[in-house]
Design an enzyme around this catalytic site. Structure first.
Site, PDB file in Angstrom:
ATOM      1  N   ASP A 130      -7.685  -1.408  -6.530  1.00 58.74           N
ATOM      2  CA  ASP A 130      -9.080  -0.941  -6.065  1.00 58.74           C
ATOM      3  C   ASP A 130      -9.219   0.425  -5.922  1.00 58.74           C
ATOM      4  O   ASP A 130     -10.487   1.036  -5.749  1.00 58.74           O
ATOM      5  CB  ASP A 130      -9.487  -1.827  -4.731  1.00 58.74           C
ATOM      6  CG  ASP A 130      -8.673  -1.696  -3.547  1.00 58.74           C
ATOM      7  OD1 ASP A 130      -7.379  -1.959  -3.915  1.00 58.74           O
ATOM      8  OD2 ASP A 130      -9.276  -1.015  -2.702  1.00 58.74           O
ATOM      9  N   ASN A 131      -8.061   0.980  -5.844  1.00 53.56           N
ATOM     10  CA  ASN A 131      -7.923   2.484  -5.540  1.00 53.56           C
ATOM     11  C   ASN A 131      -7.617   3.289  -6.896  1.00 53.56           C
ATOM     12  O   ASN A 131      -7.169   4.426  -6.869  1.00 53.56           O
ATOM     13  CB  ASN A 131      -7.246   2.973  -4.553  1.00 53.56           C
ATOM     14  CG  ASN A 131      -7.630   2.462  -3.279  1.00 53.56           C
ATOM     15  OD1 ASN A 131      -9.071   2.182  -2.881  1.00 53.56           O
ATOM     16  ND2 ASN A 131      -6.742   2.364  -2.184  1.00 53.56           N
ATOM     17  N   ASP A 177     -16.695  -1.700  10.217  1.00 52.40           N
ATOM     18  CA  ASP A 177     -17.976  -1.056  10.701  1.00 52.40           C
ATOM     19  C   ASP A 177     -18.547  -0.162   9.848  1.00 52.40           C
ATOM     20  O   ASP A 177     -19.721   0.242   9.656  1.00 52.40           O
ATOM     21  CB  ASP A 177     -17.606  -0.340  12.052  1.00 52.40           C
ATOM     22  CG  ASP A 177     -16.700   0.739  11.842  1.00 52.40           C
ATOM     23  OD1 ASP A 177     -16.086   0.971  10.712  1.00 52.40           O
ATOM     24  OD2 ASP A 177     -16.243   1.246  12.832  1.00 52.40           O
ATOM     25  N   GLY A 178     -18.015   0.072   8.534  1.00 53.69           N
ATOM     26  CA  GLY A 178     -18.510   0.865   7.317  1.00 53.69           C
ATOM     27  C   GLY A 178     -18.598   2.385   7.708  1.00 53.69           C
ATOM     28  O   GLY A 178     -19.232   3.195   6.996  1.00 53.69           O
TER      29      GLY A 178
HETATM   30  P1  AMP Z   1      -9.274   1.233   1.311  1.00 51.58           P
HETATM   31  O1  AMP Z   1      -7.675   0.856   1.737  1.00 51.58           O
HETATM   32  O2  AMP Z   1      -9.563   2.391   2.117  1.00 51.58           O
HETATM   33  O3  AMP Z   1      -9.260   1.773   0.109  1.00 51.58           O
HETATM   34  O4  AMP Z   1     -10.122  -0.079   1.643  1.00 51.58           O
HETATM   35  C1  AMP Z   1      -9.890  -1.362   1.181  1.00 51.58           C
HETATM   36  C2  AMP Z   1     -10.993  -2.147   1.396  1.00 51.58           C
HETATM   37  O5  AMP Z   1     -11.580  -2.119   2.845  1.00 51.58           O
HETATM   38  C3  AMP Z   1     -12.173  -1.524   0.675  1.00 51.58           C
HETATM   39  O6  AMP Z   1     -13.216  -2.492   0.286  1.00 51.58           O
HETATM   40  C4  AMP Z   1     -13.105  -0.675   1.738  1.00 51.58           C
HETATM   41  O7  AMP Z   1     -14.437  -0.791   1.314  1.00 51.58           O
HETATM   42  C5  AMP Z   1     -12.808  -1.700   2.991  1.00 51.58           C
HETATM   43  N1  AMP Z   1     -12.922  -0.934   4.326  1.00 51.58           N
HETATM   44  C6  AMP Z   1     -11.956   0.219   4.764  1.00 51.58           C
HETATM   45  N2  AMP Z   1     -12.506   0.440   5.811  1.00 51.58           N
HETATM   46  C7  AMP Z   1     -13.633   0.073   6.070  1.00 51.58           C
HETATM   47  C8  AMP Z   1     -14.710   0.336   7.081  1.00 51.58           C
HETATM   48  N3  AMP Z   1     -14.199   0.845   8.233  1.00 51.58           N
HETATM   49  N4  AMP Z   1     -15.582  -0.539   7.078  1.00 51.58           N
HETATM   50  C9  AMP Z   1     -15.849  -1.337   6.082  1.00 51.58           C
HETATM   51  N5  AMP Z   1     -15.088  -1.605   5.201  1.00 51.58           N
HETATM   52  C10 AMP Z   1     -13.867  -1.065   4.927  1.00 51.58           C
HETATM   53 MG    MG Z   2     -10.419   2.063  -1.495  1.00 49.10          MG
END
Ligand code: AMP
Ligand code: MG
Length: 519
Positions: A271-272, A136-137
């Site tokens: 990616d982090n 949901d972003g």
């Molecule tokens: P993260 O583990 O938080 O670094 O996220 C990994 C990937 O999932 C990244 O591409 C984020 O943008 C995407 N992502 C995580 N949570 C959401 C969310 N609620 N809505 C859209 N994309 C998400």
């Molecule tokens: Mg991330």
């Protein structure tokens, strides 16, 4: 109207996606997609960092203005802002995951302050983008508070990090299944405005390499060096190697900092990983309470412990190797990048010793100190000693008469205190003897130790208490923590409770010892 000066080089100098709108898609031949944040119903500025505001030349009046609130909530743009999501991939938990991208982060452009410093602004949780896949972003208040507070806490500890300008409550709810166990709950939503010179990640380069988009890969490298590493622009034909080595060095220093304060990131996917060597993407992170090298705060990682405390330096190195793989096609010879990894090992080893020499109050690290430190770590692990409390208290040791009392507060369990009091006393005697060798005046040693051993850390249970209260509408503790963590190395009269070890109730509580990626 709050005034910011924008110079949006990322979108001006790098190609963008030709398609508009948020249809989930693979984006080829581009580094970013134009997006629009999704407006929220009832935004409220819950907290902001006055230091970050000041670095953007924003005074308190500007921060309090309705235009600013609208921008920080994703409801409107300020003059000069552009909204876009960037395209990157990454290795997640050791596997290539393909395109990921800013799924819930929206960049607002590059603000230039009066000192000509450049800061990318980025909203986290401001609605979907083409990279959101089925999500949901959005972001929930609990994880937004955690990101807001920890970004600022890390900065004040002297650790490179992305910053947080603001925490805005959206007045809307977000549904999350916190432990992926079929119990979705509607939680309050929030948007954090993050600030960093650059949010570029290892994964930006990996994705272009994986897709064979080598010309664009070269362009992104050139752009990144020109904008974010200007000191390297004039390097000769070895520029790529020099740049990669610089990333390796910064990453090594960052890992030493994390190990020094007991920070566990929790999701060190490529990616982090910031190419600037910043702590980035605060999710299921945690602070070590009882010293445990195998501890991970991330429930998703609980079985493999890939991202546990002790493995972080090795994982960072592995991630650098993935970045090197991506850059290989651009190199002139096979050794150009190998030197960077070697440098990582060197810098990590040297800086780790320097950091622990300072934590232990030694003038310099000597070869025999490794055994002393290893023995200490093993004792701390077995006796479940609190890391922050122990190192801070150690400075109070009378080295002419070393006794256990000074560190007595750092035990969690009476039975372990009894069992380990003899071996720990013995260790303290060895340690005191080592300090005598230095012949350093106690006042100098204590000052040196207190400058690297924080009195206050954003312990997991403290963040959770601030969250519990904020979810009831009371943001007081967010402000208190922000204040305490501004000077984490100082004793702060009246604020002693904020340095207390994890209370028993928090040992196995969600948010305090277990966190999920669901945020
Ligand atoms: P993260 O583990 O938080 O670094 O996220 C990994 C990937 O999932 C990244 O591409 C984020 O943008 C995407 N992502 C995580 N949570 C959401 C969310 N609620 N809505 C859209 N994309 C998400
Ligand atoms: Mg991330």
């Amino acid at each position: 109207m709050p005034m910011l000066n924008f110079d949006n080089r990322f979108v001006r100098e790098l190609p963008g996606d030709s398609e508009r709108g948020n249809r989930p898609r693979q984006v080829f031949g581009a580094c970013w997609s134009a997006v629009q944040a999704t407006a929220v119903a009832a935004p409220r500025l819950l907290a902001h960092s006055r230091e970050v505001a000041a670095s953007l030349d924003l005074d308190e009046q500007a921060m309090a203005s309705p235009e600013m609130l609208a921008a920080l909530a994703g409801n409107a743009l300020l003059p000069g802002m552009v909204a876009y999501a960037s395209c990157y991939g990454g290795h997640q938990f050791g596997q290539w995951a393909g395109q990921l991208g800013d799924g819930r982060a929206i960049l607002l452009g590059e603000a230039i302050n009066r000192r000509r410093q450049r800061f990318e602004l980025q909203l986290k949780g401001a609605g979907p983008t083409p990279y959101s896949r089925r999500a949901d972003g959005r972001a929930v208040l609990r994880s937004s508070i955690r990101e807001f507070l920890c970004s600022e806490a890390m900065h004040h500890l002297g650790i490179p990090t992305t910053r947080a300008l603001s925490l805005v409550g959206t007045g809307e709810t977000v549904v999350r299944d916190m432990f992926y166990d079929g119990h979705p709950v509607a939680e309050p939503g929030a948007v954090v405005c993050r600030v960093a010179p650059s949010f570029t990640r290892f994964g930006h380069f990996e994705l272009l390499a994986a897709r064979g988009e080598y010309a664009l890969l070269q362009r992104l490298v050139d752009f990144t060096i020109a904008r974010d590493f200007p000191e390297l622009v004039s390097s000769s034909e070895q520029r790529l190697g020099a740049w990669f080595t610089e990333i390796c060095e910064r990453t090594a220093r960052l890992m030493v900092h994390w190990m020094r304060v007991g920070f566990v990131h929790g999701v060190m996917n490529t990616d982090n990983m910031s190419v600037l060597g910043l702590t980035i993407d605060y999710g299921p992170y945690g602070w070590v309470d009882n010293f445990d090298p195998g501890w991970t705060p991330n429930t998703t990682d609980a079985s493999s412990r890939r991202y546990c405390f002790a493995r972080q330096p090795a994982i960072a190195r592995w991630n650098l190797e993935r970045l090197a793989d991506a850059l290989t096609v651009l190199t002139l010879g096979p050794d150009e990048l190998a030197a960077g990894i070697e440098r990582y090992d060197e810098v990590y080893a040297t800086e780790f010793c320097a950091a622990f020499a300072a934590k232990l109050g030694f003038l310099a690290w000597s070869h025999d100190d490794s055994e002393l430190l290893e023995d200490l770590f093993e004792l701390m692990r077995q006796a479940e000693i609190d890391m922050t409390e122990f190192f801070r208290s150690l400075a109070r040791l009378d080295i002419d008469r070393p006794t256990l009392d000074v560190v007595g507060q750092s035990f969690y369990r009476d039975d372990l205190r009894q069992r380990f009091s003899a071996p720990l006393s013995l260790w303290l005697t060895r340690y005191a003897a080592r300090l005598h060798q230095d012949g350093q005046p106690a006042t100098l040693r204590v000052a040196r130790m207190n400058a690297v051993n924080p009195r206050y850390a954003l312990r997991n249970y403290l963040a959770q208490q601030a969250i519990d209260r904020a979810e009831q509408g009371d943001t007081e503790m967010i402000h208190e923590l922000l204040g305490v963590l501004r000077t984490p190395y100082d004793e702060q009269t009246g604020r002693e409770p904020f340095s207390a070890k994890r209370p028993d109730w928090a040992r196995h509580k969600a948010g305090c010892s277990m966190l999920s990626c669901s945020s």
